[in-house]
Each structure stands twice: as C-alpha cells, then as structure tokens.
Design an enzyme around this catalytic site. Sequence first.
Site, short mmCIF file in Angstrom:
data_model
loop_
_atom_site.label_atom_id
_atom_site.label_comp_id
_atom_site.label_asym_id
_atom_site.label_seq_id
_atom_site.Cartn_x
_atom_site.Cartn_y
_atom_site.Cartn_z
N ASP A 134 1.73 43.77 15.65
CA ASP A 134 1.05 44.64 14.45
C ASP A 134 1.55 46.32 14.53
O ASP A 134 1.85 47.06 13.66
CB ASP A 134 0.21 44.01 13.31
N ASP B 115 -11.31 39.03 12.54
CA ASP B 115 -10.11 37.85 12.58
C ASP B 115 -9.91 37.35 12.89
O ASP B 115 -10.22 35.32 13.69
CB ASP B 115 -9.57 37.67 11.31
#
Length: 793
Positions: free
Chosen positions: A501, A71
Amino acid sequence: MQRRTFLASIGAAAIAVGLTPTPTSAQAQGQAHARRADAYTWKNAVINGGGFVPGIIFNETERDLIYARTDIGGCYRWQQDSRTWKPLLDWVGRDRWGYSGVVSMATDPVDTHRVYAAVGTYTIDWDPNNGAVLYSDDKGETWGIAELPFKQGGNMPGRGMGERLVVNPADNAELYLGTPNGNGLWRSRDHGRTWAQVENFPNPGNFVVDPSNPLLADNQGVIWIDFDQVGGKIYVGVADPDDPLYVSDDGGSTWQAVPGAAEALGSAGGNRTIPGQSAMDDTNGYLYVVTSYDPGPYNGAPAAGNGGKILRLATRTGGWTDITPGYSPRGVIPGFGGITVDRKNPGTLMAATRNNWYPDEILYRSTDSGATWQLSWDYAEGQDRHDRFDMDNTGSPWLSWNGEDQGPQHAVKHGWMIDALAIDPHDSDRIMWGTGATIWGTEELTRWDAQGELIGQNEAGERVALPVKRFTVAVRAEGVEECAVLDLAALGGTLVSAVGDVGGFVHTELGRAEPMIDTDWSTGTSVDFAQYRRDIIVGTGNVHGNEKGHVGVSTDRGKTWKNAARVEGVPGDGHGGTVAISANGSRIFWTPGSSEVTPVYSTDLGETWIPVRGLPAGAKIRADRVESSLLYAFSGGTFYRSTDGGATFADTGATGLPTAGVDDFRAVPRHKKHLWLAGRGDEKTGVTGGMWRSKDGGTTWKRIATFETAESVGFGKAAKNAAYPAIYTSALIGGKAAIYRSTDGGSRWARLNDDDHQWAYSGSAITGDPLVYGRVYLTTNGRGIIYGDIVAS
C-alpha cells in the site's frame, strides 16, 4: 513480567495455554535442534503508521489512557511521557494470527486497568479460527482469551463502524458485543470471561453489500452499543435500513425498536443507509447517529445523491432532528464515518465524511448541538482552498506520497476512511483521528472556534476567503507500525523494503521515518541489490494503469529512483512480481506477477527488456552472490540455472523439491553456487514443506530434517571464527513457528524470538545484516519491519 495467557471457553472455566507442553518424540527431536540462542531485543524500523486505524478509544475516567485498534496489526496503548504508542498484541502467534485483526475495543471507565478487544481478522475461511474477546486486567500488558463460536471481521468491510464492544458504565462486570452474520447481540456478566447470546434481542441485521462477493457478503449485523448514563437506557444500532435502532430501559431484559428511527435513519437522498456510529451527550440528553450508504471503509457516495445523514435523538422526549450539514464544497456528502462529542463542552460535536476522495475529507464541527456547522476547509472563488489548520507530516514524511499540492488537492491530506474520530473527554483541545494510513492529532482544537467562518461574501455577493490564523495538526502515529511488508534487502548501513500500500522505503537510520521510494508502485513486492555494486538497487511493485513501468532502479543507494520501461503485454493494476540483479549489476531480471508473460531481463538498467529463454511464466529468479554469470530460477518443483548471464536457462535435473508452497529461495553471499530454499508446503495438494540446501548450483539438494515447514531464508554477518554466514529463517520446528538462526552452516539452529514477540505472522522475507552479527530483519503482515539485536552482555 512473564506473560501468562489464559483461554476461556463459552460458559466454561479458564484453561491455561501457552505453557510448555510435554513434547512428543517428534517434537523433542526438533527441539533438540532448536535451543534458545542469545537474548534478543526487538524493535521496529520506524515508518509510523502505514495502515488503517479504524478506532481510537479514550478512557472516560483516567486522563491520557488511550487505545488505538488496527485492522490487521493488533492494538496499542498511548504512552503520554514519550507521546508514542505501545503495541499490545505482539504475543499473538501464527496458530492464531487472526487475533491481530481487532474489530473493536473497550476500556473500563470504573476499573481503568481493565481493557478488552474483540478480535478475528476474517469472517470467511481465510482465517481458520473463530473470533474471540481478549480481556486484560493490567491495561493490556497480559491478556486472557474468551473464545467465541463464530468468526469476526477485523479486516472485513464495516470494520470502522461501532464500537461493537462496550463496557456498561453502570455495571462494569457487564459487557455487550455486537456481531456479524446473524449472530446477534452477546453479553458477558463476568468482565469478559464468558459470553452468551442475548436471546431476546430481536434483530441480528440484514444489510449485505454484495452477496455474490465473499468479501462483501457479510450480514453487517449488530454494529454498535451506546449507554444513556442519565436515563439508564441502552441503545443498539443494527445494519437494517428498515429497522435500525433498538433500546432497552430495563438493563437489557427487554428490547424495543426506537420509534421513528426507520424513518429518520433508513434513507438519505433516496438511498438505503445504515447507522454506522453513535455518540452520546448525556448532559443535553442527545444521542447522535451518523449514517452511510454502505459499511465502508472504501466505497464512496452512491451513483447519485447524498450517501448519509447526521441525526439527533432527544432521549428524553423521543424526538428526531435531522442535523446533517447543509453545505459541502462538492455539493454532496458521500456518507459519514466518525462522530465524537466534547464531554467537557456539551453541545460541541464533530463528524467526518467517509471517502470524500476529491479533494479531501471534510471535518465538520458544531458548538450548538448540530444546529450549525463549520468546515475544516472550503473553496472560494477560483477554486482556491482555504484550511483551518496546517498538516505537519514531519513524523511520517512519506504521507506526502511524493506528491505536490495540485490546486485544492493537497499532497498531505486530512486522510480518508476517517472512522476513528475522538475528542479527548478530559481535554477539549485534544483530538485524534485515524485514517487509512496514520493517526492525526492536535492539542489546539478549540482555536477552531475563535476563527469564525472560512468563507464570507463581498459587496458583490461573491464568496471570498476570510482571514484565519491556522493551528497545526500533526502525526500522532509514532509507535504504530501497521505496514504489511513483502520483501527486504540489507546492504549494510542501508535497509530497503517493499511494502504493501505504501510502496517501500530506504532506511539509513532505523529509528527515523523516511519518505517512500519515489516510483509508481502502489504496493512494493520485491527488492534486490548488486552484490559487488551496492549502490545499484532494483525493485518492483504493483502499479495502477497500463502506461507505467513496474520496475524501479536506483544507482545511488536509494537516494533517487528511475522508473524502468514498461513491458509490453503486462497489464497494470497489479502484477508487481519479483526482481533480481546480477552480482556485478550489469543485468536486471523481472518476473511479472499474475501474468502469462515470461520473465525478462535488461542490460541497460531497465531502458529496454529482452525475454528470457527457457523459463515458464512466473518463475522466480535469483542471482548468484559470487559469480555474475550465474542465475537461478524455480517454478513448480523444477530448478533452473543460467550460465550465460541469464539469457537462457536450463533445468538442472534436480529432484525431491516441493512442487508447490515455495515462497523463497536465496543465494549465499561469498559462497559460489550455494543456495537455500524454503517451503511452507501445501496442505491441499499434500506437498511437504521444509528447508533444502544445494552446494552445486541447484543440481543436487539436501533436505534439512529439522524443519517441518519454512517460510523464508536469509543471511547475515558470520559469527566470530565462523566460516559460513549466519542463516536466518522463519520456520516451524517441533510444532513451533518462530525465528531461527544457524551459525554453523545449518547443522544446529537456535530460536531467537520468544512467546512475547511473535507478531502473528512474520518472516515471509527475512535477512540478516551483512555488517552487524546477530541482527536480523523480518517482515510482518501488519506490524511493519521488525529487527532484532543481541542484548549486550
């Protein structure tokens, strides 16, 4: 091979770009200060994965030709000999960084050298450029660019649906592209060079997750295109619960709504759903469609009821059959992500739940066209979990998230956000699936079918586990480096990182994936080490919940970590901020992020915290690399200094520094009071960017005229016979954003990377290696940790 990139405008001929233009006088002056340096080789400090892989695409004709899209981190091609992935978009530069967000890919089944990527990271103004379709005639070694007159959302909601970009197998010069936000269906008839809207396609979609939230306000639009290679039909899925599926049986000249599609696909358990993906079984004449409650990839089930279905359309008769699995261990299915068919074994298909957060995602498998299904795991009495396969995370040890199995919730999961799910069309034993963190795969898939059921019944009618000989699923992400990295610290033989993350890592071998730093961070934001006691490392990161401390401390060079005490008044759910430590390791300094709390310091390795006096909230602190009592801080154009170990700070009176757009300043090793400050500027307020240096602890500063803007600055081992450390920066000189180095204290600069190695956006933090001259480490926003070494002569 020299890369030549070409730009094709809509309906126009290609124009060469990327060639060296004639510089303006200002650019020529900048380039005079930025000559080519030593030849460099570039690699990743290995993490393996770390981000969302929403698409895995096998070529239907050529064995082992596989592509994966991410992404924000570009796309990759599988290398069977090494069983690794090769990055294909490292040439994307900062001026078009959005091209690193890949919303769809297509590989040509006729001329297998051709591959295409639909790119563009955001449909909102975060990405200043429109989207494009990239086209390659050599499997992604070089690319051309066909610009589009609208944006695409490689990192927007719905990025795992599709594929939106496809090659017509009956005419490989023809491609179709589904688009968001009312732009409809597009088509190219010249191998992706030029594009035009299919004006007679009747429905651009209307599904919006949340019109009040810019990130969720997309009309998801035209989601996927699929070809019935036997019947000659083209099917198109649309984000419209009331009108979700169209077909053309005349090569795209006319389009009709598929009868019964709205009734079959448009709702599940009383919820409006959209057709997220499709898969075609040409042998049996079936089109399979999975639906979900929303486009994903994050959201789970609706408040009540199931969130999706699996439907089967008999393409020869037009009949619909609901083949949704009748059982889930949780009782409901939140929705479906990926679906795939086995082209070697017609009638065999698999599907994955989307965001079945607890205890794990479920893979479903059917060998009878969806009449019956088996699960990848199930419960028996007492909530014991029983699996068909073992998860081997050796390739990425951090995938345990420093956790342990807790009943049915395993530390190493099948994954989440499983939109990429693909059985190899040439080998029924091979499957790969992408998650929000990695790629999993196995070459033993058909052993599933010999296992039978996981759960049976005993004589009392109780559900009991049946004996199953498991096979192994392992990491298949080697070479995919998709982490967004926020900070780095090079100790010499040890590289410490703060990573989005996944927290962060301590690398003692750059070619080996490591476990993640064992702290409470959801995202690492800043790291530092004590110059004279390098075994002491500190870091900070975002955390979830108000009971956790943001700062982590290691006293054994990153082998073990301890969470520092939380600071009263600093909420959880973010707020990692920045951290620093004095040269002798006696004091830690923390500036909470996005908070009204002023910076604090600790004299006991984070057991207790004391407010710093003299600094505003948000002031970034750095330690002098020579004198332990000297600390520095910057905020809003004001530079501060402390001479009492950071207890109090005072304005140095410095003038001429930028009031905004400063992301980094650093103190120079072995040079007391030497500081460098990098500023990217701020176009909205007209603040000028650039680079500044001080030799007197921040009282006076000199602007380095070479730089138009600078993102970061760092230092490494000095060149032979040089008196000053090598200086590294990610900056703009003569209009060119690149990685630069100076070996003479900043008088002259040389560019280190080339146009094939730009990584879209790199260097928000940068550092040299203190022991290896020329080695530079830099952060990227989706290509992990990049490091460069001088090529040996």
